[in-house]
Write a protein that holds these residues in place. Structure first.
Motif, PDB file in Angstrom:
ATOM      1  N   LEU A  60       0.945  -1.208   0.097  1.00 26.75           N
ATOM      2  CA  LEU A  60       0.027  -0.063   0.109  1.00 26.75           C
ATOM      3  C   LEU A  60       0.833   1.422  -0.101  1.00 26.75           C
ATOM      4  N   VAL A  63       1.735   1.947  -3.291  1.00 26.48           N
ATOM      5  CA  VAL A  63       0.630   2.422  -4.254  1.00 26.48           C
ATOM      6  C   VAL A  63       0.523   3.881  -3.928  1.00 26.48           C
ATOM      7  N   VAL A  64       0.463   4.421  -2.562  1.00 27.98           N
ATOM      8  CA  VAL A  64       0.478   5.640  -2.250  1.00 27.98           C
ATOM      9  C   VAL A  64       1.625   6.678  -2.823  1.00 27.98           C
ATOM     10  N   PHE A  66       3.311   6.041  -5.610  1.00 29.35           N
ATOM     11  CA  PHE A  66       3.379   6.088  -7.023  1.00 29.35           C
ATOM     12  C   PHE A  66       1.934   6.114  -7.694  1.00 29.35           C
ATOM     13  N   TRP A  67       0.938   6.588  -6.620  1.00 27.96           N
ATOM     14  CA  TRP A  67      -0.585   6.781  -7.203  1.00 27.96           C
ATOM     15  C   TRP A  67      -0.657   7.344  -8.683  1.00 27.96           C
ATOM     16  N   ASP A  68      -0.126   8.475  -8.859  1.00 24.44           N
ATOM     17  CA  ASP A  68      -0.307   9.345  -9.978  1.00 24.44           C
ATOM     18  C   ASP A  68       0.187   8.330 -10.981  1.00 24.44           C
ATOM     19  N   ARG A  69       1.441   7.530 -11.159  1.00 25.27           N
ATOM     20  CA  ARG A  69       2.092   6.841 -12.263  1.00 25.27           C
ATOM     21  C   ARG A  69       1.102   5.517 -12.444  1.00 25.27           C
ATOM     22  N   PHE A  70       0.592   4.886 -11.549  1.00 30.23           N
ATOM     23  CA  PHE A  70      -0.227   3.829 -11.550  1.00 30.23           C
ATOM     24  C   PHE A  70      -1.432   4.446 -12.385  1.00 30.23           C
ATOM     25  N   MET A  71      -2.261   5.531 -11.680  1.00 31.90           N
ATOM     26  CA  MET A  71      -3.348   6.190 -12.477  1.00 31.90           C
ATOM     27  C   MET A  71      -3.075   6.374 -13.990  1.00 31.90           C
ATOM     28  N   ASP A  72      -1.888   6.804 -14.403  1.00 33.54           N
ATOM     29  CA  ASP A  72      -1.260   6.874 -15.791  1.00 33.54           C
ATOM     30  C   ASP A  72      -1.226   5.741 -16.505  1.00 33.54           C
ATOM     31  N   LYS A  77      -5.539   8.667 -15.533  1.00 32.26           N
ATOM     32  CA  LYS A  77      -4.854  10.053 -15.355  1.00 32.26           C
ATOM     33  C   LYS A  77      -3.792  10.182 -16.248  1.00 32.26           C
ATOM     34  N   VAL A 204       4.553  -3.882  -7.227  1.00 33.40           N
ATOM     35  CA  VAL A 204       2.955  -3.917  -6.822  1.00 33.40           C
ATOM     36  C   VAL A 204       1.998  -4.859  -7.317  1.00 33.40           C
TER      37      VAL A 204
END
Length: 276
Positions: A60, A63-64, A66-72, A77, A204
């Motif tokens: 977790l 994930v927090v 690299f959140w923007d990277r995973f959304m991309d 996003k 992840v």
């Protein structure tokens, strides 16, 4: 109260070692000897379930961060590329290419690895061999004037596959997933930071998948009486992993892998001493 303290300590060990190139497996073997086997706070099944819980806490944290990277990567996003080239950015297919080799071999040889390779001696050997690989990567990188990939967005499919193949070494307990992939990335022309980013991003999906399967396996052990123990461990692992990963990513281009390699050699010696 003692159980909560132990959970926090074990979460700390998990959070600081799961993504460091020092082998969380080696540390958890020591933890098993010093805590679970000596204190017998809970039975083996609960102990195994707890290890899954604290690993999820560490995941977790990634994930927090690299959140923007995973959304991309998922197309939810868009973020700005760090490659300096218009349109060139790390994509989901590159991550999958990096995951496939070790994922396939892991499924094929999981039973063999669990039965024959999870011992103090084999982990110590993995620690030593991984340390030598890390030292070789640092020596190689010191001679490179211009990296082929300074950032994760400059990674090529060939490099992603190469890192994925080198990650297969981590199937040997003690070799360390991050130790092998960061070293492999550097040897393939990535900067330490680019290789580290790619390592954490790849970790992840494969770790989350494996952990969730184990949650199903140990579901009956998630009983109300052990939930405080599990929750304390989860939060501890999350917090310490969050701190360590951010600290690690800021410094990795400066400190390189040598300090971790030396630490691994010391840890291997400790494990050999425990095995005697």
């Amino acid at each position: 109260m003692w159980e909560i303290f132990v959970a926090i300590v074990l979460g700390l060990v998990e959070g600081l070692t799961e993504f460091a190139p020092v082998s969380s497996t080696g540390h958890m073997i020591i933890v098993d000897d010093l805590w679970f086997k000596s204190n017998q706070i809970f039975g083996d099944e609960v102990a195994n379930a707890f290890k899954v819980v604290i690993q999820l806490g560490s995941i977790l944290a990634v994930v927090v961060i690299f959140w923007d990277r995973f959304m991309d990567l998922l197309g939810i996003k868009k973020i700005k590329s760090t490659s300096g080239e218009s349109g060139k950015k790390l994509n989901l297919l590159q991550v999958i290419v990096g995951l496939l080799p070790a994922g396939v071999l892991g499924v094929l040889f999981e039973d063999y690895i669990d039965e024959y390779l999870f011992s103090i001696n084999t982990v110590a050997v993995g620690l030593l061999l991984g340390a030598f690989l890390m030292l070789a990567a640092d020596k190689f990188e010191s001679k490179v004037k211009v990296h082929k990939a300074d950032t994760v967005d400059q990674i090529t499919y060939k490099q992603a596959l190469g890192v994925g193949l080198i990650q297969c070494l981590a199937l040997w307990p003690g070799f360390s997933r991050s130790g092998s992939t960061i070293s492999g990335g550097v040897l393939l022309g990535m900067s330490h930071r680019a290789a580290s980013d790619f390592t954490f991003i790849m970790a992840v999906p494969i770790m989350a998948g494996a952990s969730l399967l184990k949650v199903v396996k140990y579901w009956e052990d998630f009983t109300p009486d052990v939930l405080p123990f599990f929750i304390a461990g989860f939060i501890s692992a999350f917090v310490f992993a969050l701190f360590f990963i951010r600290f690690f990513l800021k410094l990795i281009n400066k400190i390189k892998l040598k300090p971790f390699a030396i630490y691994r050699i010391v840890l291997a010696i400790i494990l050999f001493m425990i095995a005697i």
